[in-house]
Write a protein that holds these residues in place. Structure first.
Motif, short mmCIF file in Angstrom:
data_model
loop_
_atom_site.label_atom_id
_atom_site.label_comp_id
_atom_site.label_asym_id
_atom_site.label_seq_id
_atom_site.Cartn_x
_atom_site.Cartn_y
_atom_site.Cartn_z
N ILE A 1 31.95 137.50 -9.86
CA ILE A 1 31.12 136.71 -10.39
C ILE A 1 31.05 136.54 -11.58
O ILE A 1 30.90 135.16 -12.19
CB ILE A 1 29.50 137.51 -10.05
N LEU A 2 31.48 137.55 -12.46
CA LEU A 2 31.71 137.38 -13.80
C LEU A 2 33.12 136.40 -14.17
O LEU A 2 33.00 135.32 -15.10
CB LEU A 2 31.96 138.60 -14.33
N VAL A 3 33.96 136.52 -13.38
CA VAL A 3 34.97 135.37 -13.62
C VAL A 3 34.80 134.00 -13.16
O VAL A 3 35.06 133.37 -14.07
CB VAL A 3 36.31 135.87 -12.66
N LEU A 4 33.92 133.92 -12.04
CA LEU A 4 33.27 132.48 -11.82
C LEU A 4 32.47 132.18 -13.00
O LEU A 4 32.68 130.89 -13.46
CB LEU A 4 32.59 132.71 -10.54
N ALA A 5 31.65 132.74 -13.71
CA ALA A 5 30.98 132.52 -14.54
C ALA A 5 31.60 132.17 -15.73
O ALA A 5 31.33 131.26 -16.58
CB ALA A 5 29.74 133.74 -14.88
N GLY A 6 32.84 132.85 -16.15
CA GLY A 6 33.38 132.46 -17.15
C GLY A 6 34.05 131.29 -17.05
O GLY A 6 34.32 130.32 -18.23
N GLY A 7 34.88 130.83 -15.88
CA GLY A 7 35.42 129.64 -15.78
C GLY A 7 34.36 128.43 -15.71
O GLY A 7 34.56 127.43 -16.29
N LEU A 8 33.22 128.72 -15.19
CA LEU A 8 32.23 127.65 -15.39
C LEU A 8 31.88 127.41 -16.60
O LEU A 8 31.50 126.31 -17.12
CB LEU A 8 31.08 128.12 -14.32
N CYS A 9 31.56 128.47 -17.49
CA CYS A 9 31.15 128.32 -18.92
C CYS A 9 32.15 127.72 -19.71
O CYS A 9 31.95 126.72 -20.54
CB CYS A 9 30.79 129.65 -19.38
N GLY A 10 33.43 127.92 -19.39
CA GLY A 10 34.18 127.18 -20.27
C GLY A 10 34.53 125.67 -19.73
O GLY A 10 34.66 125.17 -20.60
N ALA A 11 34.41 125.39 -18.60
CA ALA A 11 34.45 124.03 -18.18
C ALA A 11 33.32 123.19 -18.45
O ALA A 11 33.53 122.23 -19.07
CB ALA A 11 34.77 123.91 -16.49
N ALA A 12 32.21 124.01 -18.52
CA ALA A 12 30.99 123.28 -19.06
C ALA A 12 31.10 123.07 -20.54
O ALA A 12 30.63 121.91 -21.04
CB ALA A 12 29.80 124.01 -18.55
N GLY A 13 31.68 124.11 -21.27
CA GLY A 13 31.84 124.04 -22.62
C GLY A 13 32.60 122.74 -23.11
O GLY A 13 32.27 122.19 -23.96
N VAL A 14 33.69 122.78 -22.24
CA VAL A 14 34.72 121.56 -22.67
C VAL A 14 34.11 120.18 -22.37
O VAL A 14 34.04 119.16 -23.27
CB VAL A 14 36.03 121.83 -21.91
N ALA A 15 33.58 120.03 -21.34
CA ALA A 15 32.68 119.05 -20.82
C ALA A 15 31.67 118.39 -21.86
O ALA A 15 31.80 117.26 -22.30
CB ALA A 15 32.27 118.80 -19.63
#
Length: 124
Positions: free
Chosen positions: A14-28
């Motif tokens: 869940i934390l790795v998923l959250a990290g990936g989603l936060c990174g993607a959302a941050g770039v977008a």
């Protein structure tokens, strides 16, 4: 070893998923902030990008319970804080009253809990 080899570590996934989603959302959101309007989008993007590595690191190292709980505090705080900022720009209203201050307080508490987790000895 990958996380897929550790089915009992769903908290880590869940934390790795959250990290990936936060990174993607941050770039977008950083791309969106480069256009006119959206005063709060850039702030939300920065917060997402600066916290994404924390979630990845905690998830990938298979940290103990105190560090995972601290990371979840950060995650909830981030959702509330950034969610409120984005709701202001995209919806024209707040997420709910006091959501940004509550989220910010949870972010501070999460960082303090991460610091405190260094003082707690993990049990096997």
């Amino acid at each position: 070893m990958s996380l897929a080899e550790h089915p009992a570590k769903s908290g880590s996934r869940i934390l790795v998923l959250a990290g990936g989603l936060c990174g993607a959302a941050g770039v977008a959101l950083s791309a969106a902030a480069a256009h006119p309007g959206g005063a709060f989008v850039g702030t939300a993007a920065s917060f997402l990008l600066m916290h994404a590595p924390v979630f990845l690191a905690v998830g990938l190292i298979g940290a103990g319970r105190p560090l995972r709980i601290a990371s979840l505090l950060l995650l909830v705080g981030l959702v509330l804080f950034c969610g409120d900022l984005l709701a202001r720009d995209f919806l024209g209203s707040r997420l709910f009253p006091m959501s940004a201050p509550i989220g910010g307080t949870l972010l501070i508490a999460g960082w303090l809990a991460i610091a405190g987790s260094a003082l707690i000895q993990n049990r096997p």
